[in-house]
Enzyme design. Structure first.
Site, PDB file in Angstrom:
ATOM      1  CD  GLN A  72      40.081 171.019  49.280  1.00  0.00           C
ATOM      2  OE1 GLN A  72      40.219 170.644  50.441  1.00  0.00           O
ATOM      3  NE2 GLN A  72      39.195 170.482  48.461  1.00  0.00           N
ATOM      4  CB  CYS A 102      35.264 171.757  55.385  1.00  0.00           C
ATOM      5  SG  CYS A 102      35.715 171.045  56.967  1.00  0.00           S
ATOM      6  CE  LYS A 143      34.382 167.511  47.877  1.00  0.00           C
ATOM      7  NZ  LYS A 143      35.319 166.964  48.821  1.00  0.00           N
ATOM      8  N   GLY A 209      31.401 160.823  46.588  1.00  0.00           N
ATOM      9  CA  GLY A 209      30.462 160.293  47.574  1.00  0.00           C
ATOM     10  C   GLY A 209      30.199 158.818  47.413  1.00  0.00           C
ATOM     11  CG  ASP A 210      28.149 156.946  49.675  1.00  0.00           C
ATOM     12  OD1 ASP A 210      28.843 157.265  50.662  1.00  0.00           O
ATOM     13  OD2 ASP A 210      26.923 157.087  49.639  1.00  0.00           O
ATOM     14  NE  ARG A 233      33.477 158.256  53.637  1.00  0.00           N
ATOM     15  CZ  ARG A 233      32.178 158.169  53.925  1.00  0.00           C
ATOM     16  NH1 ARG A 233      31.810 157.861  55.139  1.00  0.00           N
ATOM     17  NH2 ARG A 233      31.259 158.393  53.003  1.00  0.00           N
TER      18      ARG A 233
HETATM   19  C1  LIG Z   1      38.940 161.859  56.833  1.00  0.00           C
HETATM   20  C2  LIG Z   1      38.394 162.732  55.741  1.00  0.00           C
HETATM   21  C3  LIG Z   1      39.066 163.890  55.399  1.00  0.00           C
HETATM   22  C4  LIG Z   1      38.575 164.706  54.368  1.00  0.00           C
HETATM   23  N1  LIG Z   1      39.273 165.816  54.029  1.00  0.00           N
HETATM   24  C5  LIG Z   1      38.860 166.580  52.981  1.00  0.00           C
HETATM   25  C6  LIG Z   1      39.618 167.691  52.545  1.00  0.00           C
HETATM   26  O1  LIG Z   1      40.686 168.019  53.092  1.00  0.00           O
HETATM   27  N2  LIG Z   1      39.122 168.407  51.493  1.00  0.00           N
HETATM   28  C7  LIG Z   1      37.954 168.064  50.846  1.00  0.00           C
HETATM   29  O2  LIG Z   1      37.559 168.724  49.881  1.00  0.00           O
HETATM   30  N3  LIG Z   1      37.241 166.999  51.239  1.00  0.00           N
HETATM   31  C8  LIG Z   1      37.664 166.261  52.278  1.00  0.00           C
HETATM   32  N4  LIG Z   1      36.948 165.148  52.638  1.00  0.00           N
HETATM   33  C9  LIG Z   1      35.753 164.792  51.861  1.00  0.00           C
HETATM   34  C10 LIG Z   1      36.102 163.800  50.764  1.00  0.00           C
HETATM   35  O3  LIG Z   1      37.018 164.330  49.830  1.00  0.00           O
HETATM   36  C11 LIG Z   1      34.856 163.301  50.017  1.00  0.00           C
HETATM   37  O4  LIG Z   1      34.237 164.357  49.349  1.00  0.00           O
HETATM   38  C12 LIG Z   1      33.860 162.638  50.944  1.00  0.00           C
HETATM   39  O5  LIG Z   1      34.498 161.803  51.891  1.00  0.00           O
HETATM   40  C13 LIG Z   1      32.835 161.812  50.160  1.00  0.00           C
HETATM   41  O6  LIG Z   1      33.461 160.765  49.486  1.00  0.00           O
HETATM   42  P1  LIG Z   1      33.410 159.234  50.052  1.00  0.00           P
HETATM   43  O7  LIG Z   1      31.990 159.008  50.512  1.00  0.00           O
HETATM   44  O8  LIG Z   1      33.809 158.421  48.845  1.00  0.00           O
HETATM   45  O9  LIG Z   1      34.370 159.166  51.189  1.00  0.00           O
HETATM   46  C14 LIG Z   1      37.392 164.358  53.677  1.00  0.00           C
HETATM   47  C15 LIG Z   1      36.717 163.186  54.038  1.00  0.00           C
HETATM   48  C16 LIG Z   1      37.200 162.381  55.052  1.00  0.00           C
HETATM   49  C17 LIG Z   1      36.458 161.124  55.393  1.00  0.00           C
END
Ligand SMILES: Cc1cc2nc3c(=O)[nH]c(=O)nc-3n(C[C@H](O)[C@H](O)[C@H](O)COP(=O)(O)O)c2cc1C
Length: 352
Positions: A72, A102, A143, A209-210, A233
């Site tokens: 990515q 991001c 993304k 998300g979540d 996460r």
């Molecule tokens: C510590 C951390 C690092 C992340 N790094 C990236 C990343 O490098 N590229 C990306 O597209 N999203 C990144 N994300 C976003 C996640 O891929 C995801 O879209 C976001 O956390 C929502 O999903 P969740 O609520 O299930 O965690 C990151 C999220 C977290 C918490």
């Protein structure tokens, strides 16, 4: 079945790109627990293009078990973005993913990541340049978050970029149901994901998300109609989420949470894989960070968390493992990873 370009996956659950976490060892463990496709953390295009030394440091060699894997990129300038994308393809990444999500302030200040959702003209140039620079057999994906903010212009920009991405031949788009301004606050907007899927018809949408439990994964797939999901996460220190979701989607009962013995085996393997890549001392530092996350599924999460927090050396980290993951002791059953607190809000939204 989830299809991303030429890749067909029997299980539509992907390990997300996770900055600071989704390195080779984490990806391998996710795969062994059932994730069919995983992503490397986001990398700045400039570092890939301008410095072979930085590139070697950032893009560690891919092992044969680690495919298909997505690389990515983040950037602001279309030609540089495209040049970095071509390098990712040469380096063996099977998919090139463009990051327009991001929310980090410094990233936005440099017109990268989520900022591009407010600048559709540049976003489209990046998409066009990247698709043109990457060999046609390599899928390019995107993304996005659901907008920069909640205003009507953000909503228009979102759909402009989404439609253009597919018109330019992108193979799939992942949508995180929060705005950039929202960062990680509040709940992700799953009804928005359903709307996006209805809007694109046959095109491939992954929801994000979540997703903290296997039940959340099943529920997102069922209630939004997205083609696949990316777990973020919810899989840090919890590769079992892939095993559990596989079971539920196959109609089987939810497996029991991992026992302490099983957790210890996975932690030892994680350490071994990190050490093979980074050497033992650096591996222990990374495993301190991962251990804090793994602690959540241990029957004594607070004690184990605090033990990992204080494990500042390799010996200290290994001692935590010996004490808290002793396979000869009779431990209570492991726990399931839980939601960090907002699922209650989601249940109310769903019920209402
Ligand atoms: C510590 C951390 C690092 C992340 N790094 C990236 C990343 O490098 N590229 C990306 O597209 N999203 C990144 N994300 C976003 C996640 O891929 C995801 O879209 C976001 O956390 C929502 O999903 P969740 O609520 O299930 O965690 C990151 C999220 C977290 C918490």
């Amino acid at each position: 079945m989830l299809k991303i370009g030429p890749f067909e996956f029997d299980f539509p659950v992907v390990q997300a790109a996770l900055s600071g976490y989704s390195d080779g060892p984490m990806r391998l463990l996710a795969r062994r627990m059932g994730a069919p496709y995983t992503l490397h953390e986001v990398v700045l295009d400039k570092c890939i293009v301008m410095s072979p030394r930085a590139r070697r440091k950032l893009l560690l060699p891919l092992v044969s078990e680690d495919h298909p894997v997505g690389g990515q990129l983040m950037g602001a300038e279309p030609q540089q973005f495209a040049a970095a994308a071509a390098i990712l393809a040469e380096e063996g990444y099977d998919v090139v993913d463009i990051n327009f999500g991001c929310p980090v302030r410094k990233v936005l200040g440099r017109c990268r990541g989520g900022y591009l959702l407010s600048d559709p003209a540049t976003a489209l140039e990046i998409i066009r340049a990247v698709r043109g620079a990457v060999p046609p057999q390599i899928p390019v994906t995107l993304k996005m978050r659901r907008g920069l903010d909640d205003g009507p212009e953000s909503a228009r920009n979102f759909f402009t970029i989404l439609d253009a991405a597919f018109a330019q031949g992108l193979a799939a788009v992942t949508v995180h149901g929060r705005t950039v301004m929202q960062q990680y606050r509040g709940v992700a907007d799953w009804p928005f994901l359903a709307r996006v899927k209805r809007h694109v018809g046959d095109r491939v949408i992954l929801g994000s998300g979540d997703l903290f439990t296997a039940q959340h994964i099943v529920r997102m797939l069922e209630t939004t109609g997205v083609d696949g999901v990316t777990v973020a996460r919810g899989c840090i220190g919890n590769p079992w989420i892939f095993r559990d979701a596989r079971a539920l989607l196959a109609g089987a009962p939810l497996p029991a949470p991992p026992s302490v013995r099983e957790q210890g085996e996975v932690l030892r393997e994680h350490y071994r894989l990190e050490a093979a890549v980074h050497g033992e001392d650096w591996a222990a530092r990374r495993m301190r960070m991962f251990g804090i996350k793994y602690a959540e599924v241990h029957p004594q999460p607070k004690d184990v968390r605090s033990a990992f927090v204080n494990s500042w050396s390799k010996d200290a980290w290994l001692a935590v493992l010996d004490q808290w993951y002793d396979p000869t002791r009779a431990w209570p059953p492991g726990r399931r990873k839980t939601d960090p607190g907002e699922s209650a809000e989601r249940e109310i939204v769903a019920a209402g």
